[in-house]
Design an enzyme around this catalytic site. Structure first.
Site, PDB file in Angstrom:
ATOM      1  N   ARG A 155       0.819  -1.221   0.000  1.00  0.00           N
ATOM      2  CA  ARG A 155       0.000   0.000   0.000  1.00  0.00           C
ATOM      3  C   ARG A 155       0.849   1.265   0.000  1.00  0.00           C
ATOM      4  NH1 ARG A 155      -0.759  -3.777   3.332  1.00  0.00           N
ATOM      5  NH2 ARG A 155      -2.684  -4.985   3.549  1.00  0.00           N
TER       6      ARG A 155
ATOM      7  N   LYS B  75     -15.143   0.346  -1.702  1.00  0.00           N
ATOM      8  CA  LYS B  75     -15.306   0.173  -0.245  1.00  0.00           C
ATOM      9  C   LYS B  75     -14.566   1.261   0.527  1.00  0.00           C
ATOM     10  CE  LYS B  75     -14.370  -1.310   3.954  1.00  0.00           C
ATOM     11  NZ  LYS B  75     -13.281  -0.829   4.833  1.00  0.00           N
TER      12      LYS B  75
ATOM     13  N   PRO C 250     -20.417   1.204   3.361  1.00  0.00           N
ATOM     14  CA  PRO C 250     -19.228   0.426   2.985  1.00  0.00           C
ATOM     15  C   PRO C 250     -19.514  -1.064   3.112  1.00  0.00           C
ATOM     16  CG  PRO C 250     -18.692   2.139   4.598  1.00  0.00           C
ATOM     17  CD  PRO C 250     -20.174   2.049   4.538  1.00  0.00           C
TER      18      PRO C 250
ATOM     19  N   ASP D 216     -17.763  -4.390   3.301  1.00  0.00           N
ATOM     20  CA  ASP D 216     -16.514  -5.119   3.517  1.00  0.00           C
ATOM     21  C   ASP D 216     -16.855  -6.601   3.672  1.00  0.00           C
ATOM     22  OD1 ASP D 216     -17.770  -4.834   6.060  1.00  0.00           O
ATOM     23  OD2 ASP D 216     -15.943  -5.640   6.903  1.00  0.00           O
TER      24      ASP D 216
END
Length: 276
Positions: A175, A217, A234, A236
């Site tokens: 990331r 998301k 969201p 998930d």
DNA sequence: TGCCAGGTATAGG
DNA sequence: CCTATACATGGC
């Protein structure tokens, strides 16, 4: 400054801490909770049914934290008007009473939820803590539950002048380039987070997803927790599991309109806490 | 040790 | 539009 405040509505810091929306909260002794946001810190302790002792900088309670905790909104009203439409949501509402949706800083939400993908909540907290300690500024006179110095979340400028290598020391893994790119986009002015607040819900999501590492998301989380868009839901792994196992594959959140994001939060909390 | 964690980008159909 | 796969890291 210490002061006593009255909150005659849902407010259980322990639940909020465990609800996966803020990753800079900790619990100290005497059930005191430490929330850090931007360059501010507050200590909160319940002293009576509606009375809380809060400790923060003079003026910050009125000017900052009341908004942060979304205290204008009545969550007991929300629970009441949403109750009775769906049995499983009702269970989640009962279980999660005390939760609130915090109004957090969009920049912090952007970076935090880019990091959040495929990480556990404790891991996310550790990353955010490391980022702040390594690249953020020390908060003057700020002390945590261990009496140690507290660091503000790094600014876009502070992150923009780091490197992928440095970021990876905070366990960001793959990331790191996403975070660095987002920081450079914001710091350079090529991505204006303030302008985003003027966009309608759907355009806000598409603007956010234009950033590398931000999918539907993560964008929903930024929209909900950073921009107060309570229609955002969201989805998930946990909420998706709830939809599959308890809602027959149907997105029941949509029928709650402007309360949908809050219902999502009750369900997420219920699912994660009870390991359904 | 293999699987999972508040997913996304990319390639291929 | 859809599905399959790689992706860093830590906890259990």
């Amino acid at each position: 400054m210490k002061q006593t405040v009255t909150i005659k509505d849902d407010f259980v810091p322990e639940k909020i801490m465990a609800s996966g929306q803020c990753f800079r909260v900790s619990e100290g002794s005497n059930e005191t909770y430490y929330f850090i946001a931007e360059d501010k810190i507050i200590h909160i302790r319940k002293i009576d049914s509606y009375e809380f002792e809060v400790s923060c900088k003079v003026g910050d309670w009125e000017n900052y934290w009341k908004r942060y905790f979304d205290l204008k909104r009545s969550y007991s009203d929300v629970r009441e008007r949403c109750y009775g439409k769906n049995g499983f949501i009702d269970e989640a509402i009962d279980f999660g009473a005390g939760l609130r949706i915090l109004q957090q800083n969009p920049w912090e939400m952007l970076i935090t939820f880019i990091i959040s993908q495929r990480k556990s909540m404790p891991s996310i907290s550790k990353c955010v803590q490391a980022l702040s300690r390594n690249f953020g500024s020390e908060i003057p006179d700020g002390f945590d539950e261990n009496d140690e110095a507290v660091f503000a979340f790094p600014t876009p400028e502070q992150l923009a002048c780091t490197s992928e290598i440095e970021l990876k020391t905070c366990a960001l893994g793959y990331r790191a380039p996403y975070v660095l790119n987002a920081a450079r986009m914001v710091a350079s002015g090529n991505f204006d987070l303030n302008e985003c607040s003027k966009l309608p819900d759907d355009e806000l999501i598409s603007r956010l997803t234009s950033l590398k590492g931000v999918g539907p998301k993560v964008a929903s989380c930024i929209s909900l927790f950073g921009y107060g868009r309570l229609t955002s839901v969201p989805i998930d792994v946990w909420v998706s599991r709830a939809i599959d196992n308890y809602f027959e594959g149907e997105n029941v959140f949509l029928q709650y309109g402007c309360d949908a994001g809050i219902m999502q939060q009750y369900v997420f909390y219920y699912m994660t806490q009870t390991k359904r």
